[in-house]
Design an enzyme around this catalytic site. Structure first.
Site, PDB file in Angstrom:
ATOM      1  N   ARG A 162       0.846  -1.206   0.000  1.00 58.25           N
ATOM      2  CA  ARG A 162       0.000   0.000   0.000  1.00 58.25           C
ATOM      3  C   ARG A 162       0.877   1.250   0.000  1.00 58.25           C
ATOM      4  O   ARG A 162       0.573   2.251  -0.637  1.00 58.25           O
ATOM      5  CB  ARG A 162      -0.953   0.012   1.207  1.00 58.25           C
ATOM      6  CG  ARG A 162      -1.673   1.362   1.368  1.00 58.25           C
ATOM      7  CD  ARG A 162      -3.001   1.298   2.108  1.00 58.25           C
ATOM      8  NE  ARG A 162      -2.953   0.536   3.330  1.00 58.25           N
ATOM      9  CZ  ARG A 162      -2.333   0.911   4.460  1.00 58.25           C
ATOM     10  NH1 ARG A 162      -1.679   2.060   4.508  1.00 58.25           N
ATOM     11  NH2 ARG A 162      -2.352   0.139   5.517  1.00 58.25           N
ATOM     12  N   TYR A 209     -15.261  15.991 -18.223  1.00 62.70           N
ATOM     13  CA  TYR A 209     -15.596  14.566 -18.208  1.00 62.70           C
ATOM     14  C   TYR A 209     -16.759  14.349 -17.218  1.00 62.70           C
ATOM     15  O   TYR A 209     -16.778  14.931 -16.127  1.00 62.70           O
ATOM     16  CB  TYR A 209     -14.353  13.787 -17.774  1.00 62.70           C
ATOM     17  CG  TYR A 209     -14.586  12.311 -17.646  1.00 62.70           C
ATOM     18  CD1 TYR A 209     -14.823  11.530 -18.765  1.00 62.70           C
ATOM     19  CD2 TYR A 209     -14.574  11.690 -16.397  1.00 62.70           C
ATOM     20  CE1 TYR A 209     -15.040  10.177 -18.650  1.00 62.70           C
ATOM     21  CE2 TYR A 209     -14.783  10.332 -16.283  1.00 62.70           C
ATOM     22  CZ  TYR A 209     -15.021   9.582 -17.408  1.00 62.70           C
ATOM     23  OH  TYR A 209     -15.236   8.239 -17.303  1.00 62.70           O
ATOM     24  N   LYS A 212      -6.972   4.997 -20.723  1.00 58.43           N
ATOM     25  CA  LYS A 212      -7.145   5.420 -22.112  1.00 58.43           C
ATOM     26  C   LYS A 212      -5.843   5.229 -22.902  1.00 58.43           C
ATOM     27  O   LYS A 212      -5.370   4.129 -23.027  1.00 58.43           O
ATOM     28  CB  LYS A 212      -7.638   6.869 -22.149  1.00 58.43           C
ATOM     29  CG  LYS A 212      -8.745   7.187 -21.128  1.00 58.43           C
ATOM     30  CD  LYS A 212     -10.084   6.572 -21.451  1.00 58.43           C
ATOM     31  CE  LYS A 212     -11.079   6.653 -20.302  1.00 58.43           C
ATOM     32  NZ  LYS A 212     -11.425   7.981 -19.860  1.00 58.43           N
TER      33      LYS A 212
HETATM   34  C1  PLP Z   1     -11.953   8.350 -18.571  1.00 61.49           C
HETATM   35  C2  PLP Z   1     -11.628   9.690 -18.064  1.00 61.49           C
HETATM   36  C3  PLP Z   1     -11.512   9.941 -16.693  1.00 61.49           C
HETATM   37  C4  PLP Z   1     -11.757   8.880 -15.660  1.00 61.49           C
HETATM   38  O1  PLP Z   1     -10.843   7.843 -15.738  1.00 61.49           O
HETATM   39  P1  PLP Z   1     -11.189   6.326 -15.299  1.00 61.49           P
HETATM   40  O2  PLP Z   1      -9.891   5.643 -15.514  1.00 61.49           O
HETATM   41  O3  PLP Z   1     -12.302   5.864 -16.152  1.00 61.49           O
HETATM   42  O4  PLP Z   1     -11.586   6.389 -13.857  1.00 61.49           O
HETATM   43  C5  PLP Z   1     -11.179  11.217 -16.299  1.00 61.49           C
HETATM   44  N1  PLP Z   1     -10.994  12.213 -17.190  1.00 61.49           N
HETATM   45  C6  PLP Z   1     -11.090  12.020 -18.504  1.00 61.49           C
HETATM   46  C7  PLP Z   1     -10.872  13.149 -19.454  1.00 61.49           C
HETATM   47  C8  PLP Z   1     -11.425  10.754 -18.991  1.00 61.49           C
HETATM   48  O5  PLP Z   1     -11.549  10.578 -20.293  1.00 61.49           O
END
Ligand code: PLP
Length: 408
Positions: free
Chosen positions: A63, A115, A215
Site C-alpha cells: 500500500r 468529463y 485510455k
Molecule cells: C476516462 C476519463 C476519466 C476517468 O478515468 P477512469 O480511468 O475511467 O476512472 C477522467 N478524465 C477524462 C478526461 C477521462 O476521459
C-alpha cells in the site's frame, strides 16, 4: 516506506519523445531489478521482510510502496516532465486524490465541458463537503477572472481539448493569471485526451497533471489506472499521504501492464492521429459539422497547435437529428459502440446517451451540448476500412445519400 526516485536520468542524454517512451531507466540501487530483467518483474507481494525489528528496507508494505509501481511512476515522471508521478487505481481515483487538497469552504473553478465523472465528483463535494465549484467556459481566460478569490480559490481544473465538444483552453495564459492573483491555487490539467506524447501541461505552467491511464497510456482497454504528476515537492508529499492513507495505489500487476502499454504510445498515437485526420476530412468534405483540432476550420486551431504536437484521435460531429445519429451509431460494424477512448480499436458513441448521461439534460442544454452529437475515437485499423464502414452507416441511417454530398 516508499521510494520515489527523483529523476535519476539527469546525467544522461535526453532523446526525442518516441525514444524516451521506450527507454525505461532503472535507477541504480532502487532494488527494483537486480537481475537486469528486460521487463521489470511484477512484485506480487503485499509485504517485504525487514532486516531487523527496527530497520525497514526500501519497501515494507505494498500500500505504501511497491518496486513495480515505483518503476512505472519513475518512467511516467520522466515522460510527463514532472518532479514526481503517482499511479493509482483509476482516473477518477486520481481526481479524488487531487480534490482532497481542497478544504471545506475553499473553491474550485472548472470548465463547463468536463468529463462526466469529474462533474459527478465535484457535485458530490459541493453537496457533502461544502466545496463549491464554479463551472465556467474556460475557452476564454477572461471569463475566469470574476471567480478568482485570493484565498478561497484552491484548484482551477482544466481539460483541453474537452470531450466531446473539443473546446480548447489556453493553459499558459490561465496559469499565469491564476498564479498571479491566487498564490494558493493550483492549476490542474486533465490531459487524458492528449496523452503526454502530444501535450505536456507542466511545461506550459500547470502545477498538477492527471491522466486516466485507462485510455491512451495503456491503449488496449484491458486495465484501469490513473496518474497524478506533480511539479512541487510539498504538493507531492500531500498527494502521497492521501494515496497511502486511503490505499489507492495501483496494483503490481496493473503497474506492470501499464508500463508495457506506455512503451507503444507513440506508434499507436501516430497511427490513430493519422486515421483521425483522414476521417475528419472525409466528414467535413461531405458537409458535416466536425469538431477536430486538426482541421483548420476549428476555431481554436492555432491555439491548440501552439500547446501540443498533434490533434489527437478523438473527434465529434453532428447530423442535425438525434434519431439519425442514433441510427448511424447502431449501423456501424467495425466501430464498437462504447464509452471511453484511447483503445487500439475504433469506438463510436452518443455522449448524451452514454458517457455524459449523468449530466442533467437541462445542464447539457444550458452548456450548448448538442443531443445529436456523435463522438468518434479512432483506433489503429486501416483508415480505408474505417471510412467505408462509416460511409455505409451514414447512408443506412439516412444521414447521407449514397454518392452524394450533403448540402453544406
Ligand atoms: C476516462 C476519463 C476519466 C476517468 O478515468 P477512469 O480511468 O475511467 O476512472 C477522467 N478524465 C477524462 C478526461 C477521462 O476521459
Amino acid at each position: 516506506m516508499n521510494t520515489h526516485p527523483e529523476s535519476s536520468n539527469s546525467k544522461r542524454q535526453t532523446y526525442r519523445p518516441a525514444t524516451e517512451l521506450v527507454f525505461v531507466d532503472c535507477p541504480e540501487g532502487s532494488g527494483a531489478n537486480h537481475y537486469n530483467a528486460a521487463s521489470v518483474p511484477i512484485y506480487q507481494t503485499a509485504t517485504f521482510k525487514q532486516t531487523s525489528a527496527t530497520q525497514t528496507g526500501e519497501y515494507d508494505y505494498t500500500r505504501s510502496g511497491n518496486p513495480t509501481r515505483s518503476h512505472l511512476e519513475n518512467h511516467l515522471a520522466k515522460i510527463m516532465s514532472a518532479n514526481r508521478a503517482f499511479a493509482v487505481s483509476s482516473g477518477m481515483t486520481a481526481l479524488d486524490v487531487v480534490t482532497r487538497l481542497v478544504r471545506t469552504g475553499e473553491e474550485i473553478i472548472a470548465g463547463d465541458d468536463l468529463y462526466g465523472g469529474t462533474n459527478r465528483l465535484l457535485t458530490f463535494l459541493n453537496k457533502n463537503c461544502d466545496i463549491k465549484t464554479h463551472h465556467v467556459d474556460t475557452t476564454n481566460p477572461e471569463v475566469i477572472l470574476p471567480y478568482l478569490h485570493p484565498t478561497r480559490t484552491r484548484l482551477v481544473m482544466l481539460e483541453t481539448p474537452t470531450n466531446p465538444l473539443i473546446k480548447i483552453c489556453d493553459i499558459s495564459t490561465i496559469s499565469s493569471i491564476v498564479h498571479e492573483q491566487c498564490p494558493n491555487a493550483l492549476i490542474v490539467v486533465d490531459n487524458t485526451m492528449m496523452s503526454p506524447y502530444l501535450q505536456k501541461p507542466l511545461e506550459l505552467g500547470a502545477d498538477v497533471v492527471i491522466h486516466s491511464g485507462t485510455k491512451y497510456l495503456s491503449g488496449h482497454h484491458d486495465l484501469m489506472a490513473g496518474i497524478i504528476a506533480v511539479k512541487d515537492k510539498v504538493v507531492a508529499e500531500k498527494i502521497y499521504f492521501t494515496i497511502n492513507a486511503t490505499g489507492c495505489g495501483l496494483s503490481p500487476f496493473d503497474s506492470w501492464l501499464l508500463l508495457r502499454g506506455v512503451k507503444t504510445l507513440a506508434v499507436r498515437m501516430d497511427k490513430q492521429q493519422s486515421n483521425a485526420m483522414q476521417i475528419a476530412t472525409f466528414l467535413e468534405l461531405h458537409g458535416f459539422q466536425v469538431s477536430y483540432p486538426g482541421l483548420q476550420s476549428h476555431p481554436q486551431y492555432e491555439l491548440h497547435a501552439r500547446m501540443s504536437s498533434g490533434p489527437g484521435a478523438v473527434l465529434s460531429f453532428t447530423t442535425g437529428d438525434t434519431s439519425v445519429s442514433e441510427r448511424v451509431v447502431e449501423s456501424t460494424k467495425l466501430w464498437a459502440i462504447s464509452v471511453s477512448f484511447g483503445c487500439v480499436n475504433s469506438l463510436i458513441s452518443m455522449p448524451c446517451r452514454m458517457s455524459h448521461a449523468s449530466i442533467p439534460a437541462a445542464v447539457r442544454e444550458e452548456r450548448g451540448f448538442p443531443e445529436d452529437l456523435i463522438r468518434l475515437c479512432v483506433g489503429i485499423e486501416d483508415a480505408a476500412d474505417l471510412i467505408e464502414d462509416l460511409h455505409q452507416a451514414l447512408v443506412t441511417a439516412g444521414a447521407l445519400r449514397n454518392d452524394e454530398m450533403r448540402e453544406a
